[in-house]
Design a protein around this motif. Structure first.
Motif, PDB file in Angstrom:
ATOM      1  N   CYS A 210       0.878  -1.172   0.000  1.00  0.00           N
ATOM      2  CA  CYS A 210       0.000   0.000   0.000  1.00  0.00           C
ATOM      3  C   CYS A 210       0.919   1.226   0.000  1.00  0.00           C
ATOM      4  O   CYS A 210       1.695   1.423   0.936  1.00  0.00           O
ATOM      5  N   GLY A 211       0.834   2.022  -1.071  1.00  0.00           N
ATOM      6  CA  GLY A 211       1.786   3.115  -1.225  1.00  0.00           C
ATOM      7  C   GLY A 211       1.124   4.471  -1.371  1.00  0.00           C
ATOM      8  O   GLY A 211      -0.096   4.594  -1.421  1.00  0.00           O
ATOM      9  N   ALA A 212       2.006   5.479  -1.476  1.00  0.00           N
ATOM     10  CA  ALA A 212       1.598   6.886  -1.553  1.00  0.00           C
ATOM     11  C   ALA A 212       0.977   7.367  -0.249  1.00  0.00           C
ATOM     12  O   ALA A 212       0.161   8.275  -0.233  1.00  0.00           O
ATOM     13  N   ILE A 213       1.345   6.720   0.835  1.00  0.00           N
ATOM     14  CA  ILE A 213       1.042   7.286   2.153  1.00  0.00           C
ATOM     15  C   ILE A 213       2.203   8.236   2.468  1.00  0.00           C
ATOM     16  O   ILE A 213       3.179   8.268   1.735  1.00  0.00           O
ATOM     17  N   GLU A 214       2.095   9.022   3.528  1.00  0.00           N
ATOM     18  CA  GLU A 214       3.089  10.084   3.723  1.00  0.00           C
ATOM     19  C   GLU A 214       4.462   9.533   4.099  1.00  0.00           C
ATOM     20  O   GLU A 214       5.448  10.269   4.103  1.00  0.00           O
ATOM     21  N   VAL A 215       4.491   8.271   4.455  1.00  0.00           N
ATOM     22  CA  VAL A 215       5.753   7.676   4.893  1.00  0.00           C
ATOM     23  C   VAL A 215       6.125   6.522   3.957  1.00  0.00           C
ATOM     24  O   VAL A 215       5.596   6.414   2.854  1.00  0.00           O
ATOM     25  N   THR A 216       7.028   5.684   4.397  1.00  0.00           N
ATOM     26  CA  THR A 216       7.436   4.537   3.590  1.00  0.00           C
ATOM     27  C   THR A 216       6.216   3.676   3.258  1.00  0.00           C
ATOM     28  O   THR A 216       5.386   3.425   4.134  1.00  0.00           O
ATOM     29  N   PRO A 217       6.095   3.228   2.009  1.00  0.00           N
ATOM     30  CA  PRO A 217       4.977   2.338   1.677  1.00  0.00           C
ATOM     31  C   PRO A 217       4.972   1.115   2.607  1.00  0.00           C
ATOM     32  O   PRO A 217       6.030   0.698   3.095  1.00  0.00           O
ATOM     33  N   ILE A 218       3.793   0.587   2.842  1.00  0.00           N
ATOM     34  CA  ILE A 218       3.737  -0.535   3.779  1.00  0.00           C
ATOM     35  C   ILE A 218       3.444  -1.849   3.061  1.00  0.00           C
ATOM     36  O   ILE A 218       2.651  -1.899   2.132  1.00  0.00           O
TER      37      ILE A 218
END
Lengths: 263, 787
Positions: A210-218
């Motif tokens: 899951c990407g494009a979160i404010e931090v490293t993708p999870i």
């Protein structure tokens, strides 16, 4: 919006480049992220070290289990199929969706990773592919998994004197399938949400990002659509419902699309 | 009424633009292209604080001569003060460089000069300052509260102007069977011309005058404004505009940077340039569109609008701009909210609320994109309340063609047109019946489709009385133009209006061609330079084609008469037997070229009779329409959208424009104006927003955060024309510059709400971002949000 003064040098070889980078210097290849940062004076190194045409950084080495790409290869080389692919077309697909063609002509895979914008495509895609970021530094060469290389949004393990020299991407089995779904407000913009999936049962690999979160993708632990959505809800509980909805939709569509992207 | 193909190059002909060649070859001459020996570059240090007292400002040691504060110019420069005759209007002093206080992020604190822009920016970093931060006013509603911080303490509140209009609404409010209450918000926007502001200023020793080469829509106004601020005689001030890379209203004002850089050149007698960069534009230039409406509409059971009660708040920013003031927006909003509709009960209160944001400026459409959005959503809300198709309800509420000319509840005099006709045509072109059928089924991709309409009027070329009634310090009067036949038979046209990309070099030549038949290639149009053109208040208010076109027509017609009289003498016939065909002058079998006339007048006057009209072949005439309250263009826009209920993303599937700007001078340019305006309107509807945090910090300071629509976000526009000539203007021309930008938000958001209707969701805020659409869906379906 003009940069502060800096020295410019173009070292003859990689050793000279690494030496030049040991001071207050930044490497520049395509400059698609660094140049705006320089113009905004958010980055103000004393020197720029031009690595765009370093032969060592444009090399590709193929091994049976992985392909190593030089860090200065532009996105367009992947998009155009000008480099070998071991991902059943996933890297080519991802490259073709990065920003605009003008950016893809100059922007490089190593530069994108070094900039570590959480919404950038390579970060999420390469995490799903379980790639390694090859960093050359004073301590020699280190191969970092994406989620350890990146410490957070725009922050990485890179220190003065370090240089990303390449990316090593595992070869997928012929039967492997992948999916990559991103939600952008408009064509060419950074994603609001990314769902990246690599399913390679022959190698025992199933990775959901899951990407494009404010931090490293999870990297999710879930193995089904329902579980993935629930995991996003719980791990991104501090996000607004509308934002979570985008991550879940990107993820659901990626997982549902998995069947359609097999080689 | 359908447009027909016009032969030749005159009015109505689809000819290619004369100015395109230089722009397509990169040979335009913009501020950034100008080279002058010794030219120095200017950068401004801008306040990082939205609201605060300046406690100290210090120049870097050794660089004192290259850094300037307000204190350096205070003795010679008057700040920009925009007066108004509107009762209760409060004055602000807009200093070119901040004085005592800063009132928005981006307000200039210091001006720095160096050989290059980068070095000038280095200097801005070396200036030290101490600003004591004050609470910021960042919202018009909060700014009205009694305990709000004050942008200008001496005002006692933040209300620059409050207006009240009431034609009598109480009776309708008591008796109307249907009442619809809504709140609408439009975002603060930047105008984003491709070229930002900018100027070069230098002292011309030969002419003993200050020359200002500035990217402006209003060169003659800038001369007036600079003269007032600098205390310099107008005769010693020349404003010479270069190519201008888009205006949109951003450049119809006296800019503080123009005053500061002109002062430098005047006092230092050198040459200086400043060019706004995109970051400056995104922060210091976020100055348009932000309205907040509270609307109550009254209707009968069929959805016939009986009355409208509105509160309109405009977030005007920190200062009043010159000459249009911070209150033109609210005046336009209150006056135009009734739109193209026929009803008589209207109450509007407008509040122009000062905030700690960049000073509000009139952007393409001036208030009307906001009011159109508000009234068009209200019409659809009424239709939904009475259970009828919005297109039907809209058609019945519009002023009907038989009512023309029609004076509406706010005394707007709609001169001509068939508003329901444009709606009917748009309805047919978009295929409303087929869309309603399609909506009965499911879309294969799970999206929901919706259709929306938006009909508006565009007051254009509004003249003296209208501007005077708005209380502005500077009122447009007559427009003049010069036409001059040269000795070789080519024609020069000069007008004081300026070209900012709207094609005036072509369309004014077409008007001259209409009167004289001289081919466009032999007509040179020279615009804007105060040294060589007659006075004009400039290019704004969709006035160029009506006013300058009218003036060129009048001058060229007078010149045609003079040419005919000379030709009659040379061909030994009567002037009335002379006519112009194929670029030549004919009388029966005989014919002359225009060069023959030019040669006779300039070089061989001995061939002319003794009693010849000595006024010659150069004519300057003034023009004003018979009725100058404005000629009203109008259009209906129709949008078909698909909304993804899982992401809130909107795709425009089809977009139709049916417009009527009276006589089209060049249909291709009309279409370009409609498409370009609609593209900006789509930005307003779906993408563009300059949000601020509670301390007044702008949150969109790069184009990553401020989204502009690109080619992939824009639909292939389909356009239909109607041509109802204005009874008041030369050739029946109406203005067309702004209209395209007015309707899209109304049409698109009506379409979105149509698509969301089954979900029970509705939005009233733009841009219609995925987040806002999802939140509307969540609000209507709380279960989904909780999932």
């Amino acid at each position: 919006m003009k940069p502060a003064a800096f020295d410019y040098n173009k070292p003859a070889d990689l050793a000279a480049a690494l030496h030049a980078l040991s001071g207050d210097a930044k490497p520049i290849a395509g400059g698609q992220s660094l140049t705006p940062m320089l113009n905004l004076r958010l980055a103000r190194p004393a020197a720029l070290v031009d690595i765009r045409r370093q032969a060592d950084l444009l090399k590709i080495s193929e091994a049976p289990d992985a392909i190593r790409y030089g860090a200065a290869l532009p996105h367009a080389a992947f998009e155009d199929g000008a480099v070998p692919d071991g991902t059943n077309g996933m890297m080519r697909h991802v490259a073709g969706g990065i920003a605009y063609r003008a950016v893809r002509n100059r922007g490089t895979i190593g530069g994108s990773i070094a900039h570590a914008d959480p919404a950038a495509d390579w970060i999420s895609a390469l995490l799903a592919l379980d790639a390694r970021v090859i960093v050359q530094g004073a301590k020699g060469e280190t191969a970092w998994p994406l989620d350890r290389f990146m410490l957070g949004g725009f922050t990485t393990v890179l220190e003065a004197g370090d240089l990303i020299t390449g990316v090593s991407v595992p070869r997928l089995s012929p039967s492997a399938r992948w999916a990559y779904y991103k939600i952008c407000r408009k064509t060419g913009e950074f994603a609001k949400a990314i769902g990246a999936v690599v399913s390679d049962p022959d190698r025992g690999v199933f990775r959901i990002v899951c990407g494009a979160i404010e931090v490293t993708p999870i990297l999710l632990e879930a193995r089904s659509v329902e579980a993935a959505l629930a995991e996003i809800d719980s791990r991104l509980a501090d996000h607004a419902p509308a934002a979570r909805q985008l991550y879940k939709t990107a993820m659901r569509r990626a997982l549902e699309g998995l069947g359609e992207t097999s080689a | 009424m359908a447009s027909t193909v016009v032969e030749g190059e005159g009015i109505g002909a689809r000819v290619r633009r004369k100015e395109d060649a230089r722009h397509l070859m990169g040979r335009g001459r913009f501020v950034g292209d100008i080279q002058i020996q010794g030219l120095q570059e200017v950068a401004f240090l801008r306040s990082p604080i939205a609201h605060g007292h300046i406690r100290s400002l210090a120049k870097p040691q050794g660089q004192e001569a290259a850094v300037f504060f307000w204190s350096d110019m205070a003795s010679a420069v008057t700040p920009i003060i925009t007066r108004s005759t509107m009762p209760g209007y409060k004055l602000s002093s807009y200093h070119p460089l901040a004085h005592e206080k800063v009132r928005y992020v981006g307000e200039a604190l210091a001006m720095c000069v160096a050989a290059s822009r980068a070095e000038a920016e280095d200097l801005t970093e070396a200036v030290t300052f101490d600003i004591e931060e004050l609470p910021a006013v960042t919202d018009s509603e909060a700014g009205k509260a009694a305990d709000s911080a004050l942008v200008h303490e001496e005002w006692g509140d933040n209300l620059c102007l409050v207006t009240n209009f009431d034609s009598g609404i109480d009776e309708v409010a008591k008796t109307a069977p249907v009442k619809v209450v809504r709140e609408y918000r439009t975002a603060r926007q930047c105008m984003h011309p491709m070229e930002g502001k900018g100027l070069v200023a230098y002292w011309d020793f030969q002419a003993d005058q200050l020359v200002v080469i500035t990217s402006t829509q209003v060169p003659h106004l800038i001369r007036t404004g600079l003269s007032e601020c600098l205390g310099l005689d107008q005769s010693r001030l020349r404003v010479s505009p270069p190519d201008v890379g888009g205006g949109f209203g951003y450049k119809c004002l006296l800019q503080p940077e123009e005053v500061a850089v002109a002062w430098l050149a005047m006092t230092r007698k050198g040459a200086y340039r400043w060019v706004e960069d995109r970051r400056e534009h995104l922060t210091a230039g976020a100055n348009a569109r932000q309205h907040h409406y509270k609307v109550t509409a009254y209707a009968d059971e069929r959805g016939r609008l009986l009355g409208l009660d509105a509160e309109i708040n405009v977030d005007i920013g920190a200062y009043s701009v010159w000459p249009f003031s911070a209150c033109l927006e609210a005046a336009q909003a209150g006056g135009n909210l009734p739109g193209p509709y026929d009803f008589r009960a209207y109450r509007a209160r407008t509040y122009s609320v000062a905030t700690n944001k960049p000073p509000f400026a009139p952007y393409r459409g001036v208030a009307r994109p906001g009011v159109c959005f508000a009234i068009e959503l209200t019409i659809d809300a009424i239709a939904r309340a009475v259970g009828r198709d919005p297109a039907d309800v809209r058609a019945e509420n519009l002023v009907q063609a038989a009512q023309m000319p029609y004076t509406n509840v706010t005394n707007k005099h709609y001169d001509s047109g068939d508003y329901p006709g444009s709606l009917a045509k748009a309805r047919e072109m978009i295929g409303l019946a087929a869309i309603r059928e399609r909506q009965k089924g499911r879309e294969p991709d799970g999206r929901r489709i919706g259709v929306g309409f938006s009909t508006y009027t565009e007051q254009s070329a509004h003249g003296t009385k209208v501007f005077a009634a708005w209380g502005l310090p500077l009122v447009p009067g007559f427009e003049q133009a010069t036409v001059k036949l040269l000795a070789d038979g080519t024609l020069e046209v000069r007008a004081g209006i300026h070209t900012i990309g709207q094609g005036l070099e072509t369309t004014l030549a077409q008007v001259a061609n209409q009167a004289l038949g001289i081919p466009l290639k032999d007509i040179a149009v020279k615009l804007g330079d105060t040294a060589s053109t007659p006075y004009s208040t400039g290019a704004y208010a969709s006035r160029g084609m009506v006013m300058a076109g009218g003036a060129v027509s009048k001058s060229a017609t007078e010149l045609a008469g003079r040419v005919k009289r000379l030709a009659a003498h040379l061909m030994q016939c009567k002037p009335e037997d002379v006519d112009f065909r194929q670029g030549r002058i004919h009388a029966g079998e005989a014919s002359l070229s225009f060069a023959d006339i030019g040669k006779a007048w300039y070089l061989r006057p001995e061939t002319l009779p003794e009693d010849i009209d000595t006024n010659g072949l150069e004519v300057t005439q003034g023009y004003k329409p018979d009725v100058d309250s404005g000629v009203f263009s109008y259009a209906t826009h129709a949008a078909l959208v698909a909304v993804d209920p899982d992401t809130g993303m909107v795709e425009i599937l089809d977009y139709v424009i049916v417009e009527d700007c009276g006589q089209m001078v060049n249909p291709m340019i009309v279409e370009g104006q409609a498409y370009g305006g609609a593209a900006q309107g789509i930005g307003t509807a779906l993408f563009e927003e300059s949000p601020y945090d509670s301390s007044g910090q702008p949150l969109a300071s790069t184009l990553i955060d401020y989204l502009l629509p690109g080619p992939t976000e824009l639909p292939g526009f389909r356009i239909g024309h109607m041509e109802t000539l204005s009874p008041y203007s030369a050739h029946g021309i109406k203005g067309v510059g702004e209209g395209g930008a007015i309707a899209p938000a109304g049409a698109i958001v009506n379409a979105i709400n149509d698509a969301l209707q089954e979900l029970g969701a509705e939005i009233g805020q733009i841009p219609a971002t995925p987040e806002r659409i999802l939140n509307a869906i969540f609000a209507a379906q709380p279960k989904q949000a909780a999932e």
